[in-house]
Design an enzyme around this catalytic site. Structure first.
Site, PDB file in Angstrom:
ATOM      1  NE  ARG A  69      83.234  46.450  29.040  1.00 37.05           N
ATOM      2  CZ  ARG A  69      83.490  46.046  30.267  1.00 37.05           C
ATOM      3  NH1 ARG A  69      84.630  45.543  30.564  1.00 37.05           N
ATOM      4  NH2 ARG A  69      82.637  46.135  31.242  1.00 37.05           N
ATOM      5  CD  GLU A 106      84.024  52.756  46.610  1.00 37.20           C
ATOM      6  OE1 GLU A 106      83.278  53.397  47.356  1.00 37.20           O
ATOM      7  OE2 GLU A 106      83.717  52.429  45.446  1.00 37.20           O
TER       8      GLU A 106
END
Length: 182
Positions: A69, A106
């Site tokens: 984006r 993560e």
């Protein structure tokens, strides 16, 4: 810092057209969907204008957009301020010789890449993306540019998720956002 002039009606309009989709892409996530911002011509123009107003005249020669984006917001900002646009991509997406920077997720690691020679030592860069969450990708983009001698003036995002503390992870690199999601 979030946009200083909270009274600017453009900010509330931008915020109001960003759609929040619960439980996407997985349960517990509130996805900030900017596609609705892109569909609103005025809000999209105002988003670009707010960034251009901030960065015009700051001697920025590079706008580095983070995939994907950042590729939407970066090019019009770069054109408006007279800078080149440099895409920072996921691995194996650029055809030429690249330099890369690995960063932690993560669960595991990922990598971003940039063409060798896209930037020069001493240039001044703005890094743009749609959203900052944990800050991992932005931090990797900063390291990638700094390793070749580029001065990162600031990172800029449309949206910040402050509860994920990405701003803190950026350390001394300034972060400018238009909308802080709560």
């Amino acid at each position: 810092m979030a946009y200083q002039d909270e009274q600017d009606p453009r900010i509330s309009k931008i915020s109001s057209v960003i759609r929040v989709i619960p439980n996407f892409p997985k349960p517990g996530i509130l996805f900030q969907d900017i596609t609705t911002l892109l569909l609103d011509i005025k809000a999209f123009r105002d988003t670009i204008d707010l960034f251009v107003e901030r960065y015009r005249g700051k001697d920025i020669s590079v706008v580095a957009g983070v995939e994907a984006r950042g590729f939407i917001f970066g090019p019009p900002i770069a054109l408006a301020i007279g800078a080149k646009f440099v895409p920072i991509r996921k691995p194996n997406k650029l055809p030429g010789e690249v330099i890369s920077e690995e960063y932690s997720l993560e669960y595991g690691t990922d990598k971003i890449e940039m063409h060798v020679g896209a930037v020069q030592a001493g240039e001044r860069a703005l890094i743009i993306d749609d959203l900052v969450a944990t800050g991992g990708t932005l931090c990797a983009a900063v390291r990638l540019l700094e390793c070749v001698g580029v001065h990162v003036v600031e990172c800029a995002c449309v949206i910040e998720l402050p509860e994920l503390k990405g701003r803190e992870r950026l350390g001394d690199t300034p972060l400018f956002v238009l909308v802080s999601s709560t």
